[in-house]
Design a protein around this motif. Structure first.
Motif, PDB file in Angstrom:
ATOM      1  N   THR A 140       0.835  -1.208   0.000  1.00  0.00           N
ATOM      2  CA  THR A 140       0.000   0.000   0.000  1.00  0.00           C
ATOM      3  C   THR A 140       0.864   1.249   0.000  1.00  0.00           C
ATOM      4  N   PHE A 141       1.927   1.227   0.802  1.00  0.00           N
ATOM      5  CA  PHE A 141       2.830   2.379   0.850  1.00  0.00           C
ATOM      6  C   PHE A 141       3.448   2.631  -0.517  1.00  0.00           C
ATOM      7  N   TYR A 142       3.972   1.576  -1.125  1.00  0.00           N
ATOM      8  CA  TYR A 142       4.605   1.729  -2.440  1.00  0.00           C
ATOM      9  C   TYR A 142       3.615   2.236  -3.484  1.00  0.00           C
ATOM     10  N   LYS A 143       2.418   1.683  -3.468  1.00  0.00           N
ATOM     11  CA  LYS A 143       1.429   2.075  -4.467  1.00  0.00           C
ATOM     12  C   LYS A 143       1.013   3.531  -4.317  1.00  0.00           C
ATOM     13  N   LYS A 144       0.817   3.959  -3.079  1.00  0.00           N
ATOM     14  CA  LYS A 144       0.311   5.310  -2.831  1.00  0.00           C
ATOM     15  C   LYS A 144       1.379   6.382  -2.985  1.00  0.00           C
ATOM     16  N   ARG A 145       2.625   6.044  -2.641  1.00  0.00           N
ATOM     17  CA  ARG A 145       3.641   7.088  -2.599  1.00  0.00           C
ATOM     18  C   ARG A 145       4.690   7.007  -3.696  1.00  0.00           C
ATOM     19  N   LEU A 146       5.125   5.791  -4.003  1.00  0.00           N
ATOM     20  CA  LEU A 146       6.135   5.689  -5.053  1.00  0.00           C
ATOM     21  C   LEU A 146       5.581   6.158  -6.393  1.00  0.00           C
ATOM     22  N   LEU A 147       4.305   5.890  -6.662  1.00  0.00           N
ATOM     23  CA  LEU A 147       3.721   6.340  -7.919  1.00  0.00           C
ATOM     24  C   LEU A 147       3.659   7.867  -7.981  1.00  0.00           C
ATOM     25  N   ARG A 148       3.471   8.491  -6.819  1.00  0.00           N
ATOM     26  CA  ARG A 148       3.463   9.961  -6.784  1.00  0.00           C
ATOM     27  C   ARG A 148       4.841  10.525  -7.105  1.00  0.00           C
ATOM     28  N   ILE A 149       5.857   9.726  -6.849  1.00  0.00           N
ATOM     29  CA  ILE A 149       7.222  10.148  -7.137  1.00  0.00           C
ATOM     30  C   ILE A 149       7.650   9.649  -8.512  1.00  0.00           C
ATOM     31  N   ALA A 150       7.369   8.369  -8.814  1.00  0.00           N
ATOM     32  CA  ALA A 150       7.888   7.736 -10.021  1.00  0.00           C
ATOM     33  C   ALA A 150       7.262   8.288 -11.296  1.00  0.00           C
ATOM     34  N   ILE A 151       5.939   8.456 -11.317  1.00  0.00           N
ATOM     35  CA  ILE A 151       5.291   8.941 -12.537  1.00  0.00           C
ATOM     36  C   ILE A 151       5.737  10.355 -12.890  1.00  0.00           C
ATOM     37  N   PRO A 152       5.727  11.310 -11.950  1.00  0.00           N
ATOM     38  CA  PRO A 152       6.258  12.633 -12.290  1.00  0.00           C
ATOM     39  C   PRO A 152       7.719  12.588 -12.719  1.00  0.00           C
ATOM     40  N   LEU A 153       8.528  11.746 -12.066  1.00  0.00           N
ATOM     41  CA  LEU A 153       9.932  11.618 -12.446  1.00  0.00           C
ATOM     42  C   LEU A 153      10.056  11.242 -13.919  1.00  0.00           C
ATOM     43  N   ILE A 154       9.273  10.256 -14.353  1.00  0.00           N
ATOM     44  CA  ILE A 154       9.335   9.814 -15.747  1.00  0.00           C
ATOM     45  C   ILE A 154       8.845  10.902 -16.688  1.00  0.00           C
ATOM     46  N   VAL A 155       7.726  11.551 -16.341  1.00  0.00           N
ATOM     47  CA  VAL A 155       7.160  12.586 -17.209  1.00  0.00           C
ATOM     48  C   VAL A 155       8.121  13.762 -17.362  1.00  0.00           C
ATOM     49  N   TYR A 156       8.673  14.238 -16.268  1.00  0.00           N
ATOM     50  CA  TYR A 156       9.596  15.375 -16.339  1.00  0.00           C
ATOM     51  C   TYR A 156      10.902  14.982 -17.033  1.00  0.00           C
ATOM     52  N   TYR A 157      11.344  13.753 -16.817  1.00  0.00           N
ATOM     53  CA  TYR A 157      12.558  13.265 -17.492  1.00  0.00           C
ATOM     54  C   TYR A 157      12.343  13.290 -19.004  1.00  0.00           C
ATOM     55  N   LEU A 158      11.179  12.805 -19.452  1.00  0.00           N
ATOM     56  CA  LEU A 158      10.857  12.826 -20.878  1.00  0.00           C
ATOM     57  C   LEU A 158      10.768  14.254 -21.398  1.00  0.00           C
ATOM     58  N   TRP A 159      10.280  15.139 -20.570  1.00  0.00           N
ATOM     59  CA  TRP A 159      10.195  16.558 -20.967  1.00  0.00           C
ATOM     60  C   TRP A 159      11.589  17.098 -21.291  1.00  0.00           C
ATOM     61  N   TYR A 160      12.552  16.821 -20.427  1.00  0.00           N
ATOM     62  CA  TYR A 160      13.912  17.297 -20.664  1.00  0.00           C
ATOM     63  C   TYR A 160      14.530  16.624 -21.885  1.00  0.00           C
ATOM     64  N   LEU A 161      14.310  15.325 -22.058  1.00  0.00           N
ATOM     65  CA  LEU A 161      14.844  14.637 -23.235  1.00  0.00           C
ATOM     66  C   LEU A 161      14.276  15.248 -24.508  1.00  0.00           C
ATOM     67  N   TRP A 162      13.001  15.625 -24.446  1.00  0.00           N
ATOM     68  CA  TRP A 162      12.376  16.262 -25.611  1.00  0.00           C
ATOM     69  C   TRP A 162      13.004  17.640 -25.872  1.00  0.00           C
ATOM     70  N   GLN A 163      13.188  18.414 -24.815  1.00  0.00           N
ATOM     71  CA  GLN A 163      13.776  19.738 -24.985  1.00  0.00           C
ATOM     72  C   GLN A 163      15.226  19.671 -25.473  1.00  0.00           C
ATOM     73  N   TYR A 164      15.936  18.605 -25.130  1.00  0.00           N
ATOM     74  CA  TYR A 164      17.306  18.411 -25.619  1.00  0.00           C
ATOM     75  C   TYR A 164      17.330  17.644 -26.937  1.00  0.00           C
ATOM     76  N   GLU A 165      16.152  17.504 -27.550  1.00  0.00           N
ATOM     77  CA  GLU A 165      16.007  16.896 -28.888  1.00  0.00           C
ATOM     78  C   GLU A 165      16.521  15.451 -28.947  1.00  0.00           C
ATOM     79  N   LYS A 166      16.263  14.701 -27.878  1.00  0.00           N
ATOM     80  CA  LYS A 166      16.658  13.294 -27.860  1.00  0.00           C
ATOM     81  C   LYS A 166      15.481  12.353 -28.121  1.00  0.00           C
ATOM     82  N   ILE A 167      14.260  12.885 -28.008  1.00  0.00           N
ATOM     83  CA  ILE A 167      13.085  12.088 -28.359  1.00  0.00           C
ATOM     84  C   ILE A 167      13.043  11.977 -29.882  1.00  0.00           C
ATOM     85  N   GLY A 168      12.970  10.773 -30.366  1.00  0.00           N
ATOM     86  CA  GLY A 168      13.014  10.569 -31.812  1.00  0.00           C
ATOM     87  C   GLY A 168      14.377  10.115 -32.275  1.00  0.00           C
TER      88      GLY A 168
END
Length: 405
Positions: A140-168
């Motif tokens: 329960t702890f992992y589901k409730k809290r790690l997802l709050r950390i992990a999903i934003p981490l992935i989304v923001y990481y992809l944002w930076y990769l896109w801005q540095y023109e690495k997506i694609g």
């Protein structure tokens, strides 16, 4: 009437986000992808606003909870400001190296070094809030809290990769490996290292809770003191075989945060404030202007625990007098997103619209850069978390509801 107003609001937010994206993005946006994503995100927000008339106010942190302890909101605000300050000054002081030795340069350099406390702030706040015993399973702890950390981490990481023109350019498998392996330095997102450390602490939290639950306050204090003293001794007397102190590193810092959040620790507040002031003065004389920045920070790490605890002590001592103002609540609510996005806001947006340096106008340039970076980062975090990240959270909640039926 509120439902109509909230619908108009989210439509305006959706359109505004696309307009801002057009003017702030370093690369040309793929409008089909972002258009669909924003439309879905806005649709979810509209639906939630219809179900809950206070939803818009909740996302904007407008509602004021009088029972909420503002101490941690203030601590988050300090942590966010420090992490912005250190990155604003890192560039400006390198470019103004010819001013070394002047009053304005030395003052800014001291502020920069003192701002190195930001990492300790974030970890200690996490420890203070997470290590309190709660009746919930590990899953329960992992589901409730790690997802709050992990999903934003992935989304923001992809944002930076896109801005540095690495997506694609990179395959999705290569991107996944980068995120999983924390390839933050090669991807120009060095500030993400702290987030990965926080994730690692989250993994340990359920088990640390059990240990701390069964530990008396006296024993907890002894653990904190002994670990801290040993860490100082190992700094001045390097261990040649690399012996690791039990519970050393950032987990120990999180435990210190939990220890000082305990009501029993309030007896140390006055003494901790005095110690923090003395250590902060000592830091000023400890800084060697001839050392590289990273070397200066390494030389100061043993002081950071004391100075951060001093700020904790000030906030706890004044907690009955702290004002719960709006910007404080908003920054606190989106502090995690601000931590992740502020480097983009600073280098991709602020530096391109405000052509000043921190050492200009007797330091006024520094204040302008910090304030504008904070405001833009807060807006960006608000838009990304409500229009993008909330899509994933909604999908997960729908899956959970179906499983529970």
């Amino acid at each position: 009437m509120k439902k109509i107003a909230s619908t108009i609001y989210w439509l305006a937010v959706a359109v505004g986000s696309l307009v801002l994206l057009n003017y702030t993005s370093y690369v040309k946006p793929q409008w089909l992808f972002f258009g669909i994503a924003v439309a879905v995100g806005a649709g979810i927000c509209i639906f939630k606003s219809i179900k809950n008339e206070n939803y818009v106010g909740q996302t904007l942190a407008i509602s004021k909870n009088n029972n909420r302890n503002p101490v941690y909101d203030y601590l988050r605000l300090v942590a966010v400001l420090l992490v912005i300050i250190i990155h604003v000054l890192n560039l400006d002081l390198r470019l103004a190296a010819d001013m070394a030795g002047t009053g304005i340069y030395n003052t800014m350099n001291y502020i920069r070094c003192w701002s190195g406390n930001c990492n300790t702030f974030f970890i200690m706040i996490s420890g203070a809030l997470l290590l309190v015993d709660k009746e919930e399973s590990v899953f329960t702890f992992y589901k409730k809290r790690l997802l709050r950390i992990a999903i934003p981490l992935i989304v923001y990481y992809l944002w930076y990769l896109w801005q540095y023109e690495k997506i694609g350019v990179l395959t999705w498998q290569e991107i996944a490996v980068k995120i999983l392996s924390a390839d933050v330095y090669n991807d120009n997102v060095p500030h993400f290292w702290l987030v990965y450390e926080i994730v690692a602490i989250y993994v340990a939290v359920p088990f640390l809770r059990i240990m701390l639950k069964n530990m008396s306050y006296t024993m907890l204090t002894q653990l904190v003191v002994i670990t801290y003293v040993l860490s100082i001794l190992m700094k001045f007397i390097p261990n040649q075989i690399g012996t690791i102190i039990p519970l050393s590193g950032w987990c120990a810092v999180a435990i210190v945060g939990y220890w000082y959040s305990r009501e029993e620790s309030r007896k140390f507040d006055t003494w901790m404030i005095i110690a923090g002031v003395l250590v902060s003065i000592l830091e000023y004389f400890k800084i060697d202007p001839n050392l590289a920045y990273q070397d200066s920070m390494t030389a100061l790490t043993q002081y950071f625990i004391i100075t951060v605890l001093a700020v904790f002590a000030i906030c706890f001592k004044l907690q009955n007098h702290l004002k719960n103002f709006y910007l404080l609540r908003l920054v606190s609510k989106y502090s995690y997103g601000i931590l992740l996005i502020h480097m983009w806001a600073l280098y991709f947006v602020v530096r391109n619209i405000i052509h000043v340096s921190s050492v200009m106008y007797k330091g006024v340039g520094f204040i302008i850069l910090v304030v504008v970076t904070l405001l833009i980062s807060t807006v960006a975090a608000y838009l990304i978390e409500n229009l993008f990240i909330d899509i994933f959270n909604t999908v997960i909640s729908i899956i959970d509801r179906k499983k529970n039926k």
